[in-house]
Design a protein around this motif. Structure first.
Motif, short mmCIF file in Angstrom:
data_model
loop_
_atom_site.label_atom_id
_atom_site.label_comp_id
_atom_site.label_asym_id
_atom_site.label_seq_id
_atom_site.Cartn_x
_atom_site.Cartn_y
_atom_site.Cartn_z
N LEU A 59 -21.31 0.31 7.23
CA LEU A 59 -19.88 0.51 7.08
C LEU A 59 -19.34 0.96 8.42
O LEU A 59 -19.80 1.95 8.98
CB LEU A 59 -19.57 1.56 6.02
N ASN A 60 -18.38 0.21 8.96
CA ASN A 60 -17.76 0.54 10.24
C ASN A 60 -16.33 1.05 10.01
O ASN A 60 -15.64 0.56 9.11
CB ASN A 60 -17.70 -0.71 11.14
N TRP A 61 -15.91 2.01 10.81
CA TRP A 61 -14.55 2.52 10.67
C TRP A 61 -13.93 2.79 12.04
O TRP A 61 -14.63 3.04 13.02
CB TRP A 61 -14.53 3.79 9.83
N ASP A 62 -12.61 2.70 12.06
CA ASP A 62 -11.85 2.98 13.28
C ASP A 62 -10.48 3.48 12.82
O ASP A 62 -9.68 2.71 12.29
CB ASP A 62 -11.72 1.72 14.14
N ALA A 63 -10.23 4.77 12.99
CA ALA A 63 -8.98 5.37 12.54
C ALA A 63 -8.27 6.01 13.73
O ALA A 63 -8.92 6.55 14.64
CB ALA A 63 -9.24 6.41 11.46
N SER A 64 -6.93 5.95 13.73
CA SER A 64 -6.19 6.54 14.84
C SER A 64 -4.82 7.04 14.38
O SER A 64 -4.28 6.58 13.36
CB SER A 64 -6.00 5.51 15.96
N TYR A 65 -4.29 7.99 15.14
CA TYR A 65 -2.96 8.56 14.91
C TYR A 65 -2.35 8.85 16.27
O TYR A 65 -3.03 9.38 17.16
CB TYR A 65 -3.05 9.84 14.08
N GLY A 73 10.72 1.14 10.51
CA GLY A 73 9.25 1.18 10.55
C GLY A 73 8.64 -0.06 9.94
O GLY A 73 9.34 -1.00 9.54
N SER A 74 7.33 -0.05 9.88
CA SER A 74 6.61 -1.19 9.31
C SER A 74 5.29 -0.72 8.72
O SER A 74 4.74 0.31 9.12
CB SER A 74 6.35 -2.26 10.39
N PHE A 75 4.81 -1.50 7.76
CA PHE A 75 3.51 -1.23 7.13
C PHE A 75 2.83 -2.57 6.88
O PHE A 75 3.44 -3.50 6.34
CB PHE A 75 3.69 -0.48 5.81
N THR A 76 1.57 -2.66 7.28
CA THR A 76 0.80 -3.89 7.08
C THR A 76 -0.55 -3.54 6.47
O THR A 76 -1.24 -2.65 6.96
CB THR A 76 0.57 -4.65 8.39
N LEU A 103 -10.92 -3.99 5.39
CA LEU A 103 -9.62 -3.47 4.99
C LEU A 103 -8.96 -2.88 6.21
O LEU A 103 -9.57 -2.10 6.95
CB LEU A 103 -9.76 -2.41 3.90
N SER A 104 -7.69 -3.25 6.44
CA SER A 104 -6.96 -2.77 7.60
C SER A 104 -5.58 -2.27 7.16
O SER A 104 -4.89 -2.96 6.40
CB SER A 104 -6.82 -3.88 8.65
N LEU A 105 -5.19 -1.09 7.63
CA LEU A 105 -3.88 -0.52 7.36
C LEU A 105 -3.22 -0.16 8.69
O LEU A 105 -3.86 0.45 9.56
CB LEU A 105 -3.98 0.74 6.50
N GLU A 106 -1.96 -0.52 8.84
CA GLU A 106 -1.20 -0.16 10.04
C GLU A 106 0.18 0.35 9.63
O GLU A 106 0.87 -0.30 8.86
CB GLU A 106 -1.04 -1.36 10.97
N LEU A 107 0.55 1.52 10.13
CA LEU A 107 1.83 2.13 9.79
C LEU A 107 2.54 2.57 11.06
O LEU A 107 1.94 3.21 11.93
CB LEU A 107 1.62 3.34 8.88
N THR A 108 3.83 2.21 11.18
CA THR A 108 4.67 2.65 12.30
C THR A 108 5.97 3.20 11.74
O THR A 108 6.62 2.56 10.90
CB THR A 108 4.98 1.50 13.27
N LEU A 109 6.33 4.40 12.16
CA LEU A 109 7.60 5.01 11.76
C LEU A 109 8.38 5.38 13.02
O LEU A 109 7.85 6.08 13.90
CB LEU A 109 7.35 6.27 10.93
N ASN A 110 9.62 4.91 13.10
CA ASN A 110 10.52 5.26 14.19
C ASN A 110 11.61 6.16 13.62
O ASN A 110 12.17 5.88 12.56
CB ASN A 110 11.16 4.01 14.79
N GLN A 154 2.51 6.44 14.80
CA GLN A 154 1.70 5.27 14.54
C GLN A 154 0.36 5.71 13.98
O GLN A 154 -0.27 6.63 14.51
CB GLN A 154 1.49 4.45 15.82
N ALA A 155 -0.08 5.05 12.92
CA ALA A 155 -1.37 5.35 12.31
C ALA A 155 -2.04 4.03 11.93
O ALA A 155 -1.37 3.06 11.56
CB ALA A 155 -1.21 6.24 11.09
N ALA A 156 -3.35 4.00 12.05
CA ALA A 156 -4.09 2.77 11.72
C ALA A 156 -5.46 3.13 11.18
O ALA A 156 -6.05 4.15 11.55
CB ALA A 156 -4.23 1.88 12.96
N LEU A 157 -5.96 2.28 10.30
CA LEU A 157 -7.30 2.45 9.74
C LEU A 157 -7.92 1.08 9.56
O LEU A 157 -7.31 0.18 8.97
CB LEU A 157 -7.24 3.16 8.38
#
Length: 238
Positions: free
Chosen positions: A87-93, A146-149, A120-127, A104-107
């Motif tokens: 299981l590989n992961w990459d998370a950021s804020y 903002g955006s969510f993908t 599974l990929s999640l991307e969130l941006t809030l301005n 900006q947050a991503a997983l």
């Protein structure tokens, strides 16, 4: 730390500072805590590497008090766990402050050595507008766009959901009264549905028993309002 697992010696090594000095940011009560700017963990089972993780953090530097506070402006955590199957992961804020503040947050999660592989990929941006108190801690964040993908994949099956919020209007009490949005859902690289429109104050505060009269859903065989679609699905009554 060492222990025995499946007849083999397992070892976990944690480097708390990973070559960068730790800091002592304080919380809102004034209590200071040791916090890493970088850390690393490494796990082996016998002679095989079965896990690895890297962590980085940037803590807010409060110039008014000439000290760091226990509030991150950047976090990054990546690695993997597993031997044959992983299981590989990459998370950021990331918080960027300026004329318009941005969060900006991503997983990203993925597997390898599995049948089928998945991801599974999640991307969130809030301005918006961030407000800090005299102690430098965040008091509020008022989003303006903002955006969510969300992207998922299992074997050859894949799905993408994307939501774009182009404008948010607020009343003087700090409650949203209108949200303009658009987006789509793709399944196996084909557009399943797209949507656009806005949610009004009644939709947002929950007083409309069947929201979405001003949001249009466009399917391959025609269009319908979100309100009518929810009624057709039995989610609410006309």
């Amino acid at each position: 730390m060492k222990w025995t697992a499946s007849g083999q010696v397992a070892e976990l090594l944690v480097d708390w500072d990973n070559g960068r000095a730790t800091l002592w940011p304080h919380d809102q009560s004034g209590q200071s805590w040791e916090a890493p700017q970088a850390a690393q963990a490494h796990m082996t089972l016998g002679d095989d590497e079965v896990g690895h993780a890297d962590f980085e953090a940037t803590w807010y530097n409060c110039s008014a008090a000439s000290t760091y506070i226990l509030e991150p402006t950047r976090l990054a955590f990546s690695g993997y766990l597993g031997q044959t199957a992983q299981l590989n992961w990459d998370a950021s804020y990331q918080l960027t402050e300026g004329a318009q503040d941005r969060i900006q947050a991503a997983l990203d999660l993925s597997t390898q050595g599995t049948n089928p592989t998945s991801g599974l990929s999640l991307e969130l941006t809030l301005n918006g507008q961030l407000t800090r108190g005299a102690n430098c801690f965040t008091q509020s964040f008022q989003p303006q766009s903002g955006s969510f993908t969300l992207t998922s994949q299992v074997g050859s099956e894949n799905m993408v959901f994307q939501l774009q919020v182009t404008n948010v209007q607020w009343n003087p009490d700090g409650r949203p009264i209108r949200v303009d949005l658009n987006g789509y859902v793709d399944h196996n690289n084909q557009r399943a549905v797209s949507f656009s429109g806005y949610l009004d104050e009644e939709d947002l505060n929950g007083t409309d028993p069947c929201p979405g009269e001003d949001v249009t859903l466009t399917f391959r065989d025609g269009s319908v309002s979100l309100e009518a679609w929810l009624q057709d699905q039995g989610a609410c009554r006309p």
